[in-house]
Scaffold this motif. Structure first.
Motif, short mmCIF file in Angstrom:
data_model
loop_
_atom_site.label_atom_id
_atom_site.label_comp_id
_atom_site.label_asym_id
_atom_site.label_seq_id
_atom_site.Cartn_x
_atom_site.Cartn_y
_atom_site.Cartn_z
N ILE A 99 -34.04 43.97 -49.76
CA ILE A 99 -33.99 42.57 -50.20
C ILE A 99 -33.58 42.49 -51.66
N VAL A 100 -34.18 43.33 -52.51
CA VAL A 100 -33.87 43.30 -53.95
C VAL A 100 -32.42 43.69 -54.20
N GLU A 101 -31.93 44.70 -53.49
CA GLU A 101 -30.55 45.14 -53.67
C GLU A 101 -29.56 44.06 -53.27
N LEU A 102 -29.76 43.47 -52.09
CA LEU A 102 -28.85 42.43 -51.62
C LEU A 102 -28.97 41.15 -52.45
N LEU A 107 -26.89 37.25 -56.32
CA LEU A 107 -27.10 36.47 -57.54
C LEU A 107 -26.05 36.81 -58.60
N TRP A 108 -25.66 38.07 -58.69
CA TRP A 108 -24.59 38.45 -59.62
C TRP A 108 -23.26 37.84 -59.18
N LEU A 128 -27.84 38.66 -66.71
CA LEU A 128 -29.06 39.06 -67.40
C LEU A 128 -30.23 38.18 -66.98
N LEU A 129 -29.99 36.87 -66.93
CA LEU A 129 -31.06 35.94 -66.57
C LEU A 129 -31.57 36.18 -65.16
N VAL A 130 -30.66 36.24 -64.18
CA VAL A 130 -31.10 36.39 -62.79
C VAL A 130 -31.77 37.74 -62.57
N SER A 131 -31.33 38.76 -63.30
CA SER A 131 -31.95 40.09 -63.19
C SER A 131 -33.38 40.05 -63.73
#
Length: 270
Positions: A99-102, A107-108, A128-131
């Protein structure tokens, strides 16, 4: 003259086609890069609450300690090929990793599609923000803990980007003061009312860090809007009753701020 004009007209679709192909290639690259970084973010999400180094030590199965091979470290593909199980101990692998990878990749990609016309540094700022939101949201959801070191790293990254985007001004400083001041007021007010700590100091630091991406007005909207998102999370939790925290006592606020921050930032960029 007519022949030259006709040639330029017929070549226009070819130019547009090449331009479109280039955009698709860049978008695909951004998504893949996001997935790769998402794999690293999984390491951060797992190790930071345990106070383990994210730079030292090979990735391993948390159940049996098997050190992952290069093939097993391939984002998305490896976990699917293994059937969401460790090939050594056969213990299930949490779907969180996939989930985190996808989610990071998507989001990027969204950051690139929304902010590409505003320049590459705006895309970097959005990534940077979404990460940050993804990492803090997941850690706080699992552990009710917000890491100061993670906030500092991303905040310094944001400060560096502001020099290239000409956003480093008095409004930025005012946003920081509004973010820290708003939650300080809420923090001490709730503590006085409930006679105990209702919000963590990490929430104040998190909003202060997030405010460097927003104007003073949007920082206020972010702060108050997060309460509505938290209410929605609480409602969903009440309906499904699958969350680990006690509904009437502990509601992690980090995920609510993360969701609200991404929505607000993307909305402003569209």
């Amino acid at each position: 003259m007519i022949l030259k004009g006709s040639r330029s007209l017929t070549s226009s679709p070819e130019i547009f086609k090449e331009y479109k192909k280039g955009k698709i290639m860049i978008a695909s690259l951004v998504f893949i890069l996001g997935v790769v970084f998402g794999s690293f973010f999984n390491v951060v999400i797992y190790r930071v609450p345990l106070e383990k180094s994210i730079a030292k030590g090979r990735s391993m199965c948390p159940s049996c300690g098997h050190v992952l091979t290069s093939v097993e470290l391939i984002p998305v593909v490896s976990i699917i090929m293994q059937g969401f199980k460790c090939k050594h101990c056969k213990e299930p692998i949490s779907p969180r990793y996939l989930i985190v990878e996808l989610l990071t990749g998507m989001l990027w990609l969204a950051s690139y599609l929304i902010f590409q016309d505003q320049g590459p540094w705006m895309v970097v700022s959005a990534c940077l923000l979404v990460s940050l939101c993804l990492i803090i949201g997941y850690i706080d959801f699992d552990t009710q803990y917000i890491s100061d070191s993670v906030l500092l790293v991303f905040w310094l990254g944001r400060m560096a980007v502001t020099f290239f985007t000409n956003e480093f001004n008095w409004d930025l400083l005012l946003s920081l003061l509004v973010g820290a001041g708003l939650y300080s007021l809420i923090y001490f007010g709730a503590k006085a009312y409930y006679k105990k700590e209702a919000f963590g100091m990490g929430d104040i630091l998190y909003l202060a860090a997030l405010s460097s991406w927003f104007s003073p007005l949007n920082t206020l909207i972010l702060g108050y809007g997060s309460f509505f998102v938290a209410g929605a999370i609480l409602l969903i939790a009440t309906i499904f009753k699958k969350f680990k925290f006690k509904l009437k006592e502990e509601v992690p606020f980090g995920p609510a701020m993360s969701i609200m921050a991404v929505i607000l930032y993307f909305w402003g960029g569209i």
